[in-house]
Design a protein around this motif. Structure first.
Motif, short mmCIF file in Angstrom:
data_model
loop_
_atom_site.label_atom_id
_atom_site.label_comp_id
_atom_site.label_asym_id
_atom_site.label_seq_id
_atom_site.Cartn_x
_atom_site.Cartn_y
_atom_site.Cartn_z
N ALA A 15 0.82 -1.21 0.00
CA ALA A 15 0.00 0.00 0.00
C ALA A 15 0.85 1.26 0.00
N PRO A 17 3.12 4.15 -1.24
CA PRO A 17 3.39 4.73 -2.57
C PRO A 17 4.83 4.50 -3.05
N ASP A 408 -1.33 7.27 -4.59
CA ASP A 408 -1.22 5.89 -4.11
C ASP A 408 -0.25 5.06 -4.95
#
Length: 571
Positions: A15, A17, A408
Motif C-alpha cells: 500500500a 506509494p 497511491d
C-alpha cells in the motif's frame, strides 16, 4: 498455461506509494498518460480523466488480486476515490462555492444587470478605438466567468463595433482575450475553486522528506495564499490583457488581423458568420418589460467581493492560535502584515461560498422588489445557474480522484527519482508551460489540462529545487513559478485551439467565422506566448525580478507592434 496461471495469481499486497513506485516503475505514469492520450483522441476530458482514474485503481487492485478481481476492484476503487474526494470538507466547500457562484451569475444575468453595464459602456464609445476599449472594459467587468463573458459581451458590443467599422475578427479577439485570461486571474470566479483545489492536491503529493525543506508544516499550507502568490507570474494572462490594450491605443495590427481591420473599414465586417441563437441561454434572458439597471449587477457583485474580503480576514484571524501573532495583528488590524497573515490562514472555499450565498440572497431580493421576477422564478434561475456548473464539478471530482490514484501509485515519486537530478532548474517552468500549452491546444480545455498536470508538476518542481539546493524561500518561490506555468500554459493552448469552447463562443458571440477568428488570433497569441517565455519564465527561473520581467515584457510588446505592426487607417 503456467505463465497465465502465474499472471492470475494475487500479487503481494503493498500500500506504500514508494513501494508501489518500485513495483510498477514506469507504469506508474500510465494513468496520467492514458488521460492525456485519450484527451487528444476523444476531445472529451471527462471520459479521459475517468478512464485514467480507472486505470490507476485497476493497477492498485492488481497488487493483491488476480486480473478478474482487479477489474471489479478498479471500479469500486474509482467510486471510493470519488466519494472520498467529495466527503472531504474542504472539497465540499469548493463544490458549494462553484455552484453558488454559478447561481449568482445566473441571477445578475436574468435581472439585466450585466446587459445594462454593457449598454452604458457602449454609449461611451465615440470612435473605433473607444468602442474597442469599451469592449475590453466590459470583458474585464465580467471577470467571474469566461462563458458569461463570451455570451454577454458579444451580442451587446457587436452593434457598437459594427457602427465604427471594427472587424468581427477583432471583436472576437478582444472577447477571447478577456475571457479565460481575466477569469483565471480573478480571486473570485467560477475557476478559483478548481485552481485552489488542484494546488492543494499537488502539495499533498510532495514527498515528506522533500517537504521538510519548505520549512513549513503540511497542515500550514494555504492553497489560496499560494494562488495569490502566482498572480505576478501569470505572464501569458497579464501580457495578453496588456497586448489588447496596446493594439487599441497604438492603432496598429499585423498579420491577418491587419487585413481584417482594413477590410472592415471598407464596410466588410467578417469573412462569414455563425449563428449565435443556439448558444444564448433563453432562460437567462431579461424580460422585455423590465428597466435595465446596472445596479442589478454591481450591488450583488460588490456584496460578493466586499464580504469575501471581510470573510477572508475574520476566517484567517479566528484560525490563528499564536497569541503573539494575534497581538501584532490587533495593534494594526488593517496593516499589510495583518492582511497578509489573516488572508493566508483563511479557508477560502468556505468564505467564498458564504459570500456567494449572501450575494445570491441580495440579488433575489432586488429582483423580487423591482418586479423583475417572482420568488419562484428567482429560485428556478438560481438553480439553473447551479446546473451550468455541473460540468466543472464533474471535472473536479475526476481530477481529485486522479490525483488520489497518482498519489497511491507513487507516480510523483517515480518522476522525482527519474528527473530531479537531470532537469536543469531554469528550464522546468518553460517546459511545463509548453507542455500544458500542447495538451490544452489539442484537447481544447484548460480545466482538464490543469487537472492532469498539476499533481505531477508540484512534487517534481519541489524535488528539482531541493536537488539544486535551493533554500526554503527560493524553493517556495520556484514551486510558485512552476504552478503558474501550468495555469497559464493551459489558458494559452485553450486560447489558440479551434475546438476550445471559449474560442467557439467568442466567434459565435461576435458572429465571426470560427476559422477566421482562429487565423487572426493565432499570430497574436503565439507572439505573446514567446514573449511570456523569453521575458517571463526563463528570466525569473534564473532569478530575475518578476516585476522587472513584466515591465520588460510590456516594452517588448510595444516595440513589436511598432516594428511590424501597421496603422489600420493608413492605407
Amino acid at each position: 498455461m503456467r505463465i497465465l496461471y502465474f499472471l492470475l495469481l494475487p500479487l503481494v499486497a503493498f500500500a506504500d506509494p514508494q513501494t508501489n513506485a518500485e513495483i510498477f516503475g514506469v507504469f506508474t505514469l500510465l494513468p496520467p498518460l492514458v488521460a492525456i492520450v485519450l484527451a487528444f483522441i476523444t476531445k472529451d476530458v471527462i471520459l479521459s480523466l475517468f478512464i485514467g482514474v480507472f486505470t490507476g485503481s485497476f493497477m492498485l487492485a492488481l497488487v493483491d488480486n488476480n486480473i478478474y478481481h482487479a477489474i471489479i476492484g478498479g471500479f469500486t476503487g474509482l467510486i471510493s476515490k470519488a466519494v472520498s474526494s467529495m466527503a472531504n470538507p474542504s472539497n465540499a466547500g469548493i463544490i458549494l462555492q462553484v455552484l453558488t457562484i454559478g447561481g449568482v451569475v445566473a441571477l445578475i444575468t436574468k435581472t439585466g444587470g450585466t446587459k445594462a453595464v454593457a449598454i452604458w459602456l457602449a454609449k461611451k464609445a465615440k470612435q473605433a478605438k473607444s468602442s474597442q476599449f469599451a469592449t475590453w472594459c466590459m470583458g474585464c467587468f465580467v471577470f467571474f466567468d469566461d462563458y458569461a463573458n463570451s455570451l454577454i459581451v458579444g451580442p451587446i458590443m457587436r452593434p457598437v463595433t459594427d457602427k465604427f467599422k471594427v472587424s468581427r475578427e477583432k471583436l472576437a479577439f478582444i472577447m477571447d482575450a478577456t475571457a479565460a485570461p481575466i477569469t483565471g486571474l480573478a480571486i473570485i470566479s467560477t475557476w478559483i475553486g478548481l485552481e485552489i483545489s488542484l494546488i492543494r492536491s499537488g502539495y499533498d503529493l510532495i514527498d515528506p522528506a522533500i517537504f521538510a525543506h519548505l520549512n513549513i508544516k503540511h497542515d500550514e499550507i494555504n492553497a489560496f495564499e499560494i494562488f495569490v502568490q502566482t498572480l505576478p507570474y501569470r505572464f501569458y494572462n497579464l501580457f495578453m490583457l496588456v497586448f489588447v490594450l496596446l493594439t487599441i491605443y497604438m492603432g496598429r495590427e499585423f498579420g491577418p488581423m491587419l487585413k481584417a481591420e482594413r477590410r472592415a473599414r471598407e464596410g466588410l465586417f467578417s469573412q462569414g458568420h455563425e449563428k449565435i441563437d443556439n448558444l444564448e441561454d433563453k432562460l437567462l434572458e431579461p424580460k422585455e418589460h423590465i428597466k435595465l439597471k446596472a445596479s442589478n449587477a454591481i450591488i450583488p457583485l460588490l456584496i460578493l467581493i466586499v464580504f469575501s474580503f471581510i470573510g477572508f480576514y475574520f476566517s484567517g484571524y479566528n484560525a490563528i492560535d499564536d497569541v503573539v501573532l494575534k497581538a501584532q495583528i490587533d495593534a494594526n488590524p488593517l496593516g499589510l502584515f495583518a492582511l497578509r497573515e489573516t488572508f493566508g490562514k483563511a479557508d477560502a472555499s468556505v468564505v467564498l461560498f458564504q459570500a456567494a450565498l449572501l450575494a445570491s440572497i441580495v440579488a433575489i431580493m432586488m429582483g423580487v422588489a423591482r418586479k423583475i421576477f417572482t420568488l419562484k422564478e428567482a429560485i428556478v434561475t438560481w438553480t439553473h445557474g447551479w446546473r451550468t456548473m455541473i460540468m466543472t464539478v464533474v471535472i473536479l471530482l475526476c481530477a481529485w480522484s486522479l490525483s488520489a490514484v497518482i498519489k497511491d501509485l507513487g507516480t510523483s515519486r517515480y518522476l522525482v527519482d527519474l528527473f530531479s537530478d537531470k532537469t536543469p532548474i531554469y528550464l522546468l517552468p518553460t517546459a511545463i508551460f509548453i507542455f500544458a500549452s500542447i495538451i490544452s491546444f489539442s484537447t481544447g480545455t484548460s480545466y482538464g489540462t490543469m487537472g492532469i498536470l498539476m499533481p505531477l508538476t508540484i512534487p517534481l518542481a519541489a524535488a528539482v529545487g531541493v536537488h539544486h539546493e535551493l533554500n526554503d524561500m527560493n524553493l517556495h518561490h520556484y514551486i510558485i513559478i512552476n504552478i503558474s506555468g501550468v495555469l497559464t500554459g493551459a489558458i494559452f493552448g485553450d486560447h489558440c485551439s479551434p475546438i476550445s469552447d471559449t474560442t467557439i463562443l467568442s466567434s459565435m458571440g461576435s458572429k465571426c467565422d470560427l476559422l477566421a477568428h482562429v487565423s487572426t488570433q493565432m499570430p497574436y497569441a503565439l507572439s505573446v506566448c514567446v514573449i511570456s517565455i523569453l521575458c517571463g519564465y526563463l528570466p525569473v527561473a534564473f532569478g530575475f525580478n518578476v516585476w522587472l520581467s513584466l515591465i520588460f515584457g510590456v516594452l517588448v510588446m510595444a516595440t513589436l507592434l511598432f516594428a511590424i505592426g501597421k496603422k489600420v487607417d493608413a492605407c
